[in-house]
Scaffold this motif. Structure first.
Motif, short mmCIF file in Angstrom:
data_model
loop_
_atom_site.label_atom_id
_atom_site.label_comp_id
_atom_site.label_asym_id
_atom_site.label_seq_id
_atom_site.Cartn_x
_atom_site.Cartn_y
_atom_site.Cartn_z
N PRO A 9 0.74 -1.30 -0.11
CA PRO A 9 0.00 -0.37 -0.52
C PRO A 9 0.54 1.41 0.22
N PRO A 10 0.48 2.12 -0.70
CA PRO A 10 1.31 3.42 -0.88
C PRO A 10 1.37 4.25 0.34
N ALA A 11 0.84 3.77 1.87
CA ALA A 11 1.24 4.15 3.01
C ALA A 11 2.31 3.15 3.70
N ASP A 12 2.92 2.39 3.48
CA ASP A 12 3.64 1.42 3.88
C ASP A 12 5.47 1.77 3.28
#
Length: 386
Positions: A9-12
């Motif tokens: 995911p982009p957040a990770d």
């Protein structure tokens, strides 16, 4: 079941990027001193930056010191049996050390006369002590005492055999000095040769007691640092002319507190030639012993209380009366001299010095609440006794 090969995911990814950047920054922060030292250390002598011209005020001071300092000397008065001083047991601390009196002096004329303070060479005047002078060249020359004037705290020495005496200082005048003008003191404070201190003339017309029980008027006050060892040294104006002889400091600790005093050069220029001619100076007086001013002030007396009258003096001839030794009753109080008010002894001595020897002076005297005028003629009363 979740596919492990699927994109994160982009957040990770953002959190991983922030963590990596933080680690890099922390590493750079820790390594920064090493990297700076590695990149900017000068491992050879640095190039000299051109100074350029001195500021005008600096150039004037440098030139003044270069011109005047060769005429300034270090004066030593050493008792005969002071072997500890030769062994260097104690360090030179200025005006007094190991029984030796030290101070400053300066060349007065081409004959090798040296002017200094009387209190610097007082031991030599009493006998049993020798005087030596260290010139700016470092040469130590014996000197003899020519004359002393304790009333003015001045003394004159004469250099012994020397290859060439330094040039005398240029003489100025103290009559036109102004508060705020520059002042320069050269001396040997705490035994440190040829030290220059600078300041301004802080005040004029100060009064200074001397060891002879007189009070010298017209004294110059300066904030140029004056310390023990400066005694007898010159105070100069910005033209390098002598305007005073440094003589005292006012300080509870004994070190400079920004208040120093110098004998005005007009007094020096009058007294020194007389010492060279006669070995002593004649003090115009009328032959009285004055009462303590602090005591007179506490008693509410404005004037000079005549404590005692010298036998055979002008004061005795004029019928002046001192304090009665039996009853303690006050006799005469001098409240005026030569049409000038007299509040303290310095006022009276100033009038007498201005009049000179053998001059008539009209005194205004109070006795028993009545005022009368008395005419006296000044004379040299230095050697009169009660």
């Amino acid at each position: 079941m979740r596919d492990r090969s699927s994109p994160q995911p982009p957040a990770d990814r953002f959190l991983r990027w922030v963590a990596g950047a933080a680690i890099v920054l922390l590493t750079l922060f820790v390594a920064q001193p090493y990297l700076t030292g590695l990149a900017f250390s000068e491992r050879t002598s640095r190039a000299i930056t051109a100074r350029g011209d001195l500021a005008p005020a600096e150039a004037t001071t440098v030139e003044l010191f270069a011109r005047a300092s060769p005429s300034v000397v270090h004066v030593f008065v050493q008792a005969a049996a002071q072997g500890r001083a030769l062994m260097g047991v104690d360090a030179d601390d200025g005006d007094q050390n190991n029984g030796a009196q030290t101070g400053t002096g300066f060349v007065w004329d081409a004959a090798g006369h040296i002017v200094t303070n009387n209190h610097v060479v007082a031991a030599a005047a009493q006998g049993g002590s020798s005087v030596a002078v260290r010139l700016s060249s470092g040469a130590v020359v014996s000197a003899s005492l020519v004359g002393a004037a304790p009333s003015y705290d001045l003394a004159v020495l004469r250099l012994g055999r020397t290859t060439a005496a330094p040039q005398p200082l240029a003489i100025g005048t103290s009559a036109d000095l102004k508060v705020g003008q520059a002042a320069y003191a050269i001396g040997n404070p705490f035994g440190l040769d040829h030290t220059l201190t600078t300041g301004v003339i802080s005040a004029l017309q100060r009064r200074l007691p001397t060891s002879a029980g007189r009070e010298l008027s017209g004294v110059i006050q300066t904030d140029a640092a004056i310390n023990p060892g400066n005694s007898g040294g010159p105070l100069l104006d910005s033209a390098g002319r002598l305007i005073g002889v440094n003589t005292a400091i006012f300080s509870p600790s004994g070190a400079s507190a920004g208040i120093g005093f110098a004998i005005p050069v007009d007094v020096v220029n009058r007294v020194v030639p007389e010492l060279i001619r006669n070995g002593r100076t004649r003090n115009p007086g009328i032959g009285i012993i004055a009462g303590q001013e602090a005591t007179a002030a506490r008693l509410g007396i404005d004037g000079v209380v005549v404590l005692r009258v010298l036998r055979g003096s002008p004061a005795a001839a004029a019928g002046l009366r001192g304090v009665d030794p039996q009853t303690g009753d006050i006799g005469d109080i001098i409240v005026g001299a030569g049409n000038q008010p007299v509040h303290r002894l310095a006022d009276l001595t100033a009038v007498m010095e201005a009049a000179g020897l053998g001059a008539p002076i009209e005194l205004t005297v109070e006795r028993d609440g009545r005022t009368r005028r008395v005419r006296v003629t000044t004379s040299d009363v230095a050697e009169r006794r009660l």
